[in-house]
Design a protein around this motif. Structure first.
Motif, PDB file in Angstrom:
ATOM      1  N   CYS A  63       0.849  -1.198   0.000  1.00  0.00           N
ATOM      2  CA  CYS A  63       0.000   0.000   0.000  1.00  0.00           C
ATOM      3  C   CYS A  63       0.883   1.246   0.000  1.00  0.00           C
ATOM      4  O   CYS A  63       1.872   1.307   0.742  1.00  0.00           O
ATOM      5  CB  CYS A  63      -0.910   0.025   1.230  1.00  0.00           C
ATOM      6  SG  CYS A  63      -2.115  -1.307   1.326  1.00  0.00           S
ATOM      7  N   SER A  64       0.527   2.215  -0.806  1.00  0.00           N
ATOM      8  CA  SER A  64       1.277   3.466  -0.811  1.00  0.00           C
ATOM      9  C   SER A  64       1.045   4.241   0.488  1.00  0.00           C
ATOM     10  O   SER A  64       1.898   5.000   0.938  1.00  0.00           O
ATOM     11  CB  SER A  64       0.857   4.330  -2.007  1.00  0.00           C
ATOM     12  OG  SER A  64      -0.547   4.576  -1.981  1.00  0.00           O
ATOM     13  N   LYS A  65      -0.107   4.019   1.111  1.00  0.00           N
ATOM     14  CA  LYS A  65      -0.441   4.643   2.382  1.00  0.00           C
ATOM     15  C   LYS A  65      -1.257   3.650   3.191  1.00  0.00           C
ATOM     16  O   LYS A  65      -2.169   3.017   2.663  1.00  0.00           O
ATOM     17  CB  LYS A  65      -1.249   5.934   2.160  1.00  0.00           C
ATOM     18  CG  LYS A  65      -1.593   6.679   3.428  1.00  0.00           C
ATOM     19  CD  LYS A  65      -2.365   7.953   3.105  1.00  0.00           C
ATOM     20  CE  LYS A  65      -2.712   8.719   4.367  1.00  0.00           C
ATOM     21  NZ  LYS A  65      -3.485   9.962   4.073  1.00  0.00           N
ATOM     22  N   ARG A  66      -0.927   3.497   4.465  1.00  0.00           N
ATOM     23  CA  ARG A  66      -1.622   2.505   5.286  1.00  0.00           C
ATOM     24  C   ARG A  66      -3.097   2.870   5.448  1.00  0.00           C
ATOM     25  O   ARG A  66      -3.426   3.987   5.861  1.00  0.00           O
ATOM     26  CB  ARG A  66      -0.981   2.388   6.671  1.00  0.00           C
ATOM     27  CG  ARG A  66      -1.622   1.277   7.531  1.00  0.00           C
ATOM     28  CD  ARG A  66      -0.983   1.185   8.900  1.00  0.00           C
ATOM     29  NE  ARG A  66       0.429   0.846   8.818  1.00  0.00           N
ATOM     30  CZ  ARG A  66       1.228   0.738   9.884  1.00  0.00           C
ATOM     31  NH1 ARG A  66       0.738   0.949  11.090  1.00  0.00           N
ATOM     32  NH2 ARG A  66       2.501   0.426   9.725  1.00  0.00           N
ATOM     33  N   PRO A  67      -4.008   1.935   5.133  1.00  0.00           N
ATOM     34  CA  PRO A  67      -5.438   2.200   5.300  1.00  0.00           C
ATOM     35  C   PRO A  67      -5.795   2.378   6.773  1.00  0.00           C
ATOM     36  O   PRO A  67      -4.984   2.098   7.663  1.00  0.00           O
ATOM     37  CB  PRO A  67      -6.099   0.939   4.722  1.00  0.00           C
ATOM     38  CG  PRO A  67      -5.042   0.277   3.911  1.00  0.00           C
ATOM     39  CD  PRO A  67      -3.741   0.613   4.567  1.00  0.00           C
TER      40      PRO A  67
ATOM     41  N   SER B 210     -19.058  -3.838   6.114  1.00  0.00           N
ATOM     42  CA  SER B 210     -18.738  -2.673   6.924  1.00  0.00           C
ATOM     43  C   SER B 210     -18.531  -1.466   6.017  1.00  0.00           C
ATOM     44  O   SER B 210     -19.026  -1.425   4.899  1.00  0.00           O
ATOM     45  CB  SER B 210     -17.475  -2.952   7.756  1.00  0.00           C
ATOM     46  OG  SER B 210     -16.351  -3.058   6.898  1.00  0.00           O
ATOM     47  N   ARG B 211     -17.788  -0.512   6.483  1.00  0.00           N
ATOM     48  CA  ARG B 211     -17.570   0.711   5.708  1.00  0.00           C
ATOM     49  C   ARG B 211     -16.215   0.717   5.016  1.00  0.00           C
ATOM     50  O   ARG B 211     -15.729   1.754   4.595  1.00  0.00           O
ATOM     51  CB  ARG B 211     -17.679   1.929   6.629  1.00  0.00           C
ATOM     52  CG  ARG B 211     -19.020   2.067   7.320  1.00  0.00           C
ATOM     53  CD  ARG B 211     -19.064   3.270   8.238  1.00  0.00           C
ATOM     54  NE  ARG B 211     -18.103   3.149   9.319  1.00  0.00           N
ATOM     55  CZ  ARG B 211     -18.335   2.497  10.444  1.00  0.00           C
ATOM     56  NH1 ARG B 211     -19.501   1.878  10.622  1.00  0.00           N
ATOM     57  NH2 ARG B 211     -17.417   2.432  11.395  1.00  0.00           N
ATOM     58  N   GLY B 212     -15.585  -0.465   4.916  1.00  0.00           N
ATOM     59  CA  GLY B 212     -14.245  -0.536   4.358  1.00  0.00           C
ATOM     60  C   GLY B 212     -14.211  -0.661   2.850  1.00  0.00           C
ATOM     61  O   GLY B 212     -15.241  -0.806   2.184  1.00  0.00           O
ATOM     62  N   SER B 213     -13.006  -0.641   2.314  1.00  0.00           N
ATOM     63  CA  SER B 213     -12.788  -0.787   0.872  1.00  0.00           C
ATOM     64  C   SER B 213     -12.428  -2.246   0.586  1.00  0.00           C
ATOM     65  O   SER B 213     -11.268  -2.644   0.671  1.00  0.00           O
ATOM     66  CB  SER B 213     -11.650   0.147   0.428  1.00  0.00           C
ATOM     67  OG  SER B 213     -11.307  -0.088  -0.913  1.00  0.00           O
ATOM     68  N   HIS B 214     -13.448  -3.044   0.239  1.00  0.00           N
ATOM     69  CA  HIS B 214     -13.210  -4.475   0.056  1.00  0.00           C
ATOM     70  C   HIS B 214     -12.368  -4.762  -1.193  1.00  0.00           C
ATOM     71  O   HIS B 214     -11.668  -5.770  -1.262  1.00  0.00           O
ATOM     72  CB  HIS B 214     -14.536  -5.238  -0.003  1.00  0.00           C
ATOM     73  CG  HIS B 214     -15.394  -4.876  -1.166  1.00  0.00           C
ATOM     74  ND1 HIS B 214     -16.309  -3.830  -1.128  1.00  0.00           N
ATOM     75  CD2 HIS B 214     -15.486  -5.409  -2.407  1.00  0.00           C
ATOM     76  CE1 HIS B 214     -16.923  -3.757  -2.295  1.00  0.00           C
ATOM     77  NE2 HIS B 214     -16.448  -4.691  -3.091  1.00  0.00           N
ATOM     78  N   GLY B 215     -12.416  -3.857  -2.177  1.00  0.00           N
ATOM     79  CA  GLY B 215     -11.584  -4.034  -3.369  1.00  0.00           C
ATOM     80  C   GLY B 215     -10.108  -3.944  -3.028  1.00  0.00           C
ATOM     81  O   GLY B 215      -9.298  -4.742  -3.519  1.00  0.00           O
ATOM     82  N   LEU B 216      -9.750  -2.979  -2.191  1.00  0.00           N
ATOM     83  CA  LEU B 216      -8.362  -2.839  -1.763  1.00  0.00           C
ATOM     84  C   LEU B 216      -7.934  -4.049  -0.930  1.00  0.00           C
ATOM     85  O   LEU B 216      -6.827  -4.567  -1.101  1.00  0.00           O
ATOM     86  CB  LEU B 216      -8.200  -1.557  -0.936  1.00  0.00           C
ATOM     87  CG  LEU B 216      -6.808  -1.311  -0.346  1.00  0.00           C
ATOM     88  CD1 LEU B 216      -5.772  -1.158  -1.448  1.00  0.00           C
ATOM     89  CD2 LEU B 216      -6.821  -0.076   0.565  1.00  0.00           C
ATOM     90  N   VAL B 217      -8.813  -4.507  -0.055  1.00  0.00           N
ATOM     91  CA  VAL B 217      -8.512  -5.680   0.778  1.00  0.00           C
ATOM     92  C   VAL B 217      -8.231  -6.890  -0.097  1.00  0.00           C
ATOM     93  O   VAL B 217      -7.266  -7.628   0.114  1.00  0.00           O
ATOM     94  CB  VAL B 217      -9.676  -5.969   1.756  1.00  0.00           C
ATOM     95  CG1 VAL B 217      -9.496  -7.325   2.431  1.00  0.00           C
ATOM     96  CG2 VAL B 217      -9.773  -4.859   2.795  1.00  0.00           C
ATOM     97  N   ASN B 218      -9.060  -7.091  -1.106  1.00  0.00           N
ATOM     98  CA  ASN B 218      -8.889  -8.233  -2.007  1.00  0.00           C
ATOM     99  C   ASN B 218      -7.545  -8.156  -2.741  1.00  0.00           C
ATOM    100  O   ASN B 218      -6.794  -9.140  -2.814  1.00  0.00           O
ATOM    101  CB  ASN B 218     -10.041  -8.271  -3.013  1.00  0.00           C
ATOM    102  CG  ASN B 218      -9.933  -9.449  -3.953  1.00  0.00           C
ATOM    103  OD1 ASN B 218      -9.945 -10.603  -3.542  1.00  0.00           O
ATOM    104  ND2 ASN B 218      -9.840  -9.165  -5.244  1.00  0.00           N
ATOM    105  N   ALA B 219      -7.228  -6.967  -3.269  1.00  0.00           N
ATOM    106  CA  ALA B 219      -5.990  -6.803  -4.035  1.00  0.00           C
ATOM    107  C   ALA B 219      -4.750  -7.003  -3.161  1.00  0.00           C
ATOM    108  O   ALA B 219      -3.803  -7.698  -3.558  1.00  0.00           O
ATOM    109  CB  ALA B 219      -5.967  -5.412  -4.672  1.00  0.00           C
ATOM    110  N   VAL B 220      -4.749  -6.409  -1.976  1.00  0.00           N
ATOM    111  CA  VAL B 220      -3.585  -6.499  -1.095  1.00  0.00           C
ATOM    112  C   VAL B 220      -3.384  -7.929  -0.606  1.00  0.00           C
ATOM    113  O   VAL B 220      -2.265  -8.456  -0.619  1.00  0.00           O
ATOM    114  CB  VAL B 220      -3.729  -5.536   0.104  1.00  0.00           C
ATOM    115  CG1 VAL B 220      -2.637  -5.811   1.142  1.00  0.00           C
ATOM    116  CG2 VAL B 220      -3.664  -4.093  -0.367  1.00  0.00           C
TER     117      VAL B 220
END
Length: 253
Positions: A83-87, A124-134
């Motif tokens: 990640c370029s910046k920690r979520p 929840s209110r998170g970014s599931h696309g980012l979670v999947n990719a990471v």
């Protein structure tokens, strides 16, 4: 014909049992996720989210949270690599839930670790696309480097003292870290210390002036609230009481 019917019935029963086990594991992961996303966590936090679970799933949820807390710095470093910046918030909690399973739970398939983290993030209110990719990147790097192995001391200990001692050492290392037990200068100082430490992780009162704390991130003892002011010292309440009694006896003698 009868044997065929029996085999079909057995297969159906196995499918139902497998589905039930999967549902329980997902419920345990959800409970762990809800605990991980709470910054000011207490020992009762996970218990509140896992009351409906059976003993097996409650234990799984507890192990997930304990491992995530114990390996927080390593897990966050893994996340930072991709990640370029920690979520933050729910996205970070979901990532930690996924990484801890991928890296430290050999019995959990990587696909289940990724899928469960993505699903709880979706709800929840998170970014599931980012979670999947990471998490998919974490799976790839884990496949290349292998899962996290035993600490370096294990091999040296096994050579010097035998595998039995080394395995006992490994079992102890895998446990959640013990809490730092302290004695405060007064009851009021203890209350202030516990309140401040709740923002860092788990903290609770022990006895009249004692407290126990376990920060989520690695923290030097002298960096904890109140250390510089001398508001507390590292000693459990029982040892402090004995020391006070001996000091009083020495003075009176």
């Amino acid at each position: 014909m009868r044997r065929t019917v029996i085999r079909v019935a057995a297969a159906a029963l196995l499918a139902v049992q497998t589905a039930a086990l999967a549902a329980g594991a997902d419920a345990a992961r959800t409970a762990a996720f809800r605990a991980l996303r709470q910054a000011a966590r207490t020992p009762e936090t996970l218990a509140q989210h896992s009351r409906a679970l059976d003993d097996r799933d409650r234990t799984f949820a507890r192990d997930l949270v304990a491992a995530a807390d114990r390996h927080r710095s390593e897990i966050d470093a893994e996340i930072d690599l991709h990640c370029s910046k920690r979520p933050r918030g729910d996205t970070l909690a979901a990532l930690r839930l996924g990484v801890v399973q991928i890296r430290y739970f050999d019995g959990v398939p990587a696909c289940a670790a990724v899928h469960s983290a993505v699903e709880v993030c979706k709800r929840s209110r998170g970014s599931h696309g980012l979670v999947n990719a990471v998490l998919r990147k974490v799976v790839e790097t884990t496949a290349e480097s292998g899962p996290a192995g035993p600490p370096p001391l294990y091999d040296a200990l096994a050579t010097a003292r035998g595998e039995g001692i080394a395995n006992r050492f490994l079992k102890e290392v895998a446990k959640a870290p013990d809490r730092l037990q302290v004695t405060c200068a007064s009851e009021a100082a203890r209350d202030r210390f516990v309140e401040a430490c709740l923002e860092l992780g788990a903290a609770e009162k022990r006895g009249e002036t004692g407290a126990a704390v376990r920060p989520r991130d690695r923290t030097a003892v002298d960096k904890l609230p109140g250390f510089a002011e001398g508001a507390w010292w590292v000693q459990d309440a029982g040892a402090a009481a004995a020391a006070c009694a001996l000091a009083a006896a020495a003075t009176s003698g």
